[in-house]
Write a protein that holds these residues in place. Structure first.
Motif: not given
Length: 118
Positions: A91-98, A100-108, A1-10
């Motif tokens: 932040i990770q949870h919010s970004a993953a939820n936002a 999700r449909p794009h990640l699922e499409a890429l996985q397909k 399953m596709a997943s999202l990794s977050i790096r925050i640049d300050l």
């Protein structure tokens, strides 16, 4: 399953990513910088450098450590260290939820790739 990794640049050069957050979580779990480093296949020096880097980024410690002795040493997260984990995970949870449909499409799309002919 596709997943999202977050790096925050300050600003100016500070970065927070999954590795530093996992290290803080391991310190909270183990009560030790060295044990947390070992759990992540990381040297004590590398673990300490990452903890120190986070302290420099935010201008205050993220871990409070106690020197060893007859009662043993240890480490605990400061309130800032706990807040960093909580905010990063939100932040990770919010970004993953936002995403999700794009990640699922890429996985397909990836699953549709042509199979090699034998």
């Amino acid at each position: 399953m596709a997943s999202l990794s977050i790096r925050i640049d300050l600003d100016p050069e500070g970065r927070i990513g999954p590795g530093k957050i996992e290290l803080l979580e391991a310190i909270a779990r183990t009560g030790s910088i060295s044990a947390a480093g070992r759990a992540m296949d990381m040297s004590y020096r590398r673990a300490w450098d990452l903890v120190d880097e986070l302290g420099h980024i935010f201008g205050q410690p993220v871990v409070a450590s106690r020197a060893g002795g007859h009662k043993g040493g240890g480490a605990t997260l400061t309130p800032l260290g706990e807040e960093l984990i909580a905010r990063y995970r939100m932040i990770q949870h919010s970004a993953a939820n936002a995403a999700r449909p794009h990640l699922e499409a890429l996985q397909k799309i990836a699953a549709r790739k042509p199979q090699p002919v034998e």
